[in-house]
Design a protein around this motif. Sequence first.
Motif, mmCIF file in Angstrom:
data_model
loop_
_atom_site.group_PDB
_atom_site.id
_atom_site.type_symbol
_atom_site.label_atom_id
_atom_site.label_comp_id
_atom_site.label_asym_id
_atom_site.label_seq_id
_atom_site.Cartn_x
_atom_site.Cartn_y
_atom_site.Cartn_z
ATOM 1 N N TYR A 182 0.821 -1.210 0.000
ATOM 2 C CA TYR A 182 0.000 0.000 0.000
ATOM 3 C C TYR A 182 0.859 1.266 0.000
ATOM 4 O O TYR A 182 0.407 2.334 -0.418
ATOM 5 C CB TYR A 182 -0.974 0.009 1.177
ATOM 6 N N VAL A 183 2.118 1.150 0.451
ATOM 7 C CA VAL A 183 3.014 2.313 0.419
ATOM 8 C C VAL A 183 3.243 2.739 -1.024
ATOM 9 O O VAL A 183 3.231 3.941 -1.344
ATOM 10 C CB VAL A 183 4.347 1.984 1.108
ATOM 11 N N TYR A 184 3.407 1.785 -1.929
ATOM 12 C CA TYR A 184 3.622 2.114 -3.334
ATOM 13 C C TYR A 184 2.320 2.540 -4.008
ATOM 14 O O TYR A 184 2.324 3.427 -4.863
ATOM 15 C CB TYR A 184 4.223 0.914 -4.061
ATOM 16 N N LYS A 185 1.225 1.918 -3.633
ATOM 17 C CA LYS A 185 -0.061 2.278 -4.242
ATOM 18 C C LYS A 185 -0.444 3.719 -3.945
ATOM 19 O O LYS A 185 -1.058 4.393 -4.773
ATOM 20 C CB LYS A 185 -1.150 1.329 -3.736
ATOM 21 N N SER A 186 -0.095 4.182 -2.759
ATOM 22 C CA SER A 186 -0.443 5.559 -2.392
ATOM 23 C C SER A 186 0.619 6.565 -2.818
ATOM 24 O O SER A 186 0.478 7.756 -2.564
ATOM 25 C CB SER A 186 -0.654 5.654 -0.877
ATOM 26 N N ASN A 187 1.700 6.075 -3.458
ATOM 27 C CA ASN A 187 2.771 6.970 -3.913
ATOM 28 C C ASN A 187 3.202 6.583 -5.330
ATOM 29 O O ASN A 187 4.392 6.471 -5.624
ATOM 30 C CB ASN A 187 3.970 6.896 -2.961
ATOM 31 N N LYS A 188 2.216 6.389 -6.191
ATOM 32 C CA LYS A 188 2.497 5.946 -7.553
ATOM 33 C C LYS A 188 3.332 6.988 -8.293
ATOM 34 O O LYS A 188 3.094 8.192 -8.192
ATOM 35 C CB LYS A 188 1.189 5.701 -8.302
ATOM 36 N N GLY A 189 4.311 6.478 -9.040
ATOM 37 C CA GLY A 189 5.138 7.354 -9.851
ATOM 38 C C GLY A 189 6.301 7.985 -9.129
ATOM 39 O O GLY A 189 7.131 8.654 -9.765
ATOM 40 N N LEU A 190 6.404 7.799 -7.822
ATOM 41 C CA LEU A 190 7.494 8.406 -7.059
ATOM 42 C C LEU A 190 8.650 7.432 -6.928
ATOM 43 O O LEU A 190 8.458 6.238 -6.686
ATOM 44 C CB LEU A 190 7.018 8.811 -5.662
ATOM 45 N N SER A 191 9.856 7.945 -7.073
ATOM 46 C CA SER A 191 11.039 7.135 -6.834
ATOM 47 C C SER A 191 11.268 7.010 -5.334
ATOM 48 O O SER A 191 10.602 7.667 -4.522
ATOM 49 C CB SER A 191 12.261 7.790 -7.491
ATOM 50 N N LEU A 192 12.231 6.160 -4.948
ATOM 51 C CA LEU A 192 12.543 6.018 -3.523
ATOM 52 C C LEU A 192 12.981 7.348 -2.918
ATOM 53 O O LEU A 192 12.597 7.689 -1.791
ATOM 54 C CB LEU A 192 13.624 4.960 -3.324
ATOM 55 N N ASP A 193 13.787 8.100 -3.657
ATOM 56 C CA ASP A 193 14.242 9.388 -3.153
ATOM 57 C C ASP A 193 13.075 10.348 -2.981
ATOM 58 O O ASP A 193 13.003 11.085 -1.983
ATOM 59 C CB ASP A 193 15.279 9.992 -4.102
ATOM 60 N N ASP A 194 12.158 10.356 -3.951
ATOM 61 C CA ASP A 194 10.990 11.237 -3.852
ATOM 62 C C ASP A 194 10.125 10.839 -2.664
ATOM 63 O O ASP A 194 9.623 11.698 -1.924
ATOM 64 C CB ASP A 194 10.173 11.178 -5.140
ATOM 65 N N MET A 195 9.922 9.535 -2.494
ATOM 66 C CA MET A 195 9.132 9.062 -1.360
ATOM 67 C C MET A 195 9.799 9.430 -0.040
ATOM 68 O O MET A 195 9.135 9.823 0.922
ATOM 69 C CB MET A 195 8.929 7.548 -1.446
#
Length: 767
Positions: A367-380
């Motif tokens: 769910y961490v990736y689903k709520s932050n679609k399109g963001l790289s690890l650095d952006d997240m």
Amino acid sequence: MKKILRIARVELSALFYSPIAWFLLILFFVQVAVAYLKKIETLATSQELGRALQNLTFKVFADPAMSGIFITGVLNNLYLYIPLITMGLISREVSSGTIKLLYSSPVKLSHIVLGKYLAMLVFNLCMMAALVIVAVFASFHIEAFDWGMILSGLLGIFLLLSAYAAIGLFMSCLSSYQVVAAIATFAVFALLNFMGGLWQDYDFLRDLTGYLSISGRTENMIFGLLNTRDILYYLLITALFLCFAWFRLQGERASVGRWIAIGKYCLVVVVVLVIGYFAAAPGNIGYWDTTRTRMNTLSVNAQETLKAIGKEPLEVTTYVNLLDPTYYAGRPAGRNTDKRRWERYLRFKPNIQLNYVYYYDSTYTEYVYKSNKGLSLDDMARKFSKSHKIDLARFKTPAEIQQLVNLRPEKNRLVMHLKFKGKSTFLRTFEDMQFWPSETEVTAALRRLTVPLPVIAFLQGEEERRIDRLGDRHYKLATSEVNVRTSLLNQGFDSKDLYLKGEEEIPEGLTALVIADPRAAFAPEVLQKIQRYIDKGGNLLLAGEPGKQDILNPILQGLGVRLMDGIVVQGDTEFSPDEVKSFVTSLGTEFGRKVTQLHREEVPVNTRNVAGLVYTGTSNFNVRELLHTNAELTWNKTGKLALDSADIVYNPAAGDVKQAIPTALALTRNINGREQRILVTGDADFLSNVELGKSYSKFGNANFYQGFLGWFTYGQFPIEPTWPAPVDNAVTIKGTSITPLRWIMLGVIPAIGLLMGTVLLIRRKRK
């Protein structure tokens, strides 16, 4: 000293010749008495209804989950009483003008401060008398009452009251208005209580506010644990505010330069902090567990493990991933809480070094990736650090953390890395309500650093259950899943696959060999290797399944055991007929505390799709039943079982016989200087992922599993922390006696206090 006593006597006269002191004391006693009566009535009713009671002294007085009297009835309300008494100690003198007489009298300012504070200590003792009265009643109502815990709690409450009194005395020096003094006292109480949560993201301020915080210290004493750090804290806080009050009166009596005054205050604060810092250092703290069961102390197993480590330092590094949901549990603001978790171990090994490393990297939580679609690890990472209001520069990048340690196998979640004499192991957090490792897992991790590990080998090659797969039938949750508390990995074991086809032999020194539900017949050379292992005295778990009896029976026949033809069914309309419950026999008492508990409380082990066992008694083994079914509900059914057709019906005419059918047998014999132990079960699903993965299982499969693991290791693993069993497990009062008790505690005793106060007030008016 005489002047101090005289001032105290005058202050007590003013206090008790007014109705407020009597009113507060009576109100305090009634409040505590009401809480006690509710608790004891509930316990008496539960006991009369046949419910088991245990550890009643703790549950009645200290257990926060059970609204213990000292926690909810006293600590949560204690701060309300003291300001109403202390608000007039000095402010009353200032507003009435009598303070000038004190200044001009041959009395030192220290005498004034100590005399008035002594009067408050006497009032505090009167409040303690109310608690003692309730404790005395409880000692008659609770069997084998634990006075050690109660006396520790009373001491903690008295020290807290004494510190509150010193704070109230100083606040009373700051204003001639009593209400203002009371409000200021409330404010300081709140500040000291919540200080431990302030500025926790900064290392220096975290340690400072953590020490100044008053929260949690009295609770330790109420739980029955005295330590020099907390006792000295109360003494230092008391001395600090008494000095503040003395300085304040000095400033009022004679003009003192601002910087000199500030310097005196700062000097006292620094002295208190320095003394407190050294007194709170690990190794400088003295402990005394006053409870009968030593419930606040590490178990003997854990103490012996720490002792075996010796004087060499133990390094514990906690790795915290910003992007993982476990970050909140390990955030910088929670370090003081983490240190308190380790205090039980620091008590016996002061040179445990606690380190913390913060980083960001991929997470296994979708769910961490689903709520932050399109963001790289650095952006997240930038987004999360901004959300948590913390500088991203404090976190290592994925490349930097990979250079230090590979946490990918640990799913990049919060984990502790233990290092000792060049050895290392992981101490994990778990996906359950408790989250943090218990004493069992901590001790198991410590033993991984100091002693040879028990090894459980799982036979492969005949389509047996696998330890590296999460499919329903396999055993990963029981063996190698990193975030399952009961897995072999976290209980101090090593598990491995073993293939016997070819030249590989069963290695020497195995704790046990597991053969779980083979689906293909064994090759002759494999059977020979297994037989040689048995002949040499190796421990063994043989888990069969209905329909494949002929695969395991060639091994079992040499043990005098056989899997019955057919399948055991249970005539229970609530479940599928093959959902059979097996119960631990009295033999379970030899399998450790957890299996003993299953037997005592009649908690079943879920043996779904199970074959019955029969034994002839013709082998060299002593064969005993460990699990059996309910004789009134189960029978063996031969032939094909069609679960999707009509209900399975018990049919005596067709040869069905209801009986208690053995589903697990324990075989033992003495060979080569030790006892060989073999466990045979007619079910392999009781250890499966689908069974152990049930969130709210009503079955004892996990405990049963840990029990027979301990049996294979002769009690060495898994670690079972044990303490003396509590003996205060019954109340001696009947429900019918509650009403007279209520009249005594809420009527007679308050009336006596009211009468005493009335007599004193009348005598004063006559004078």
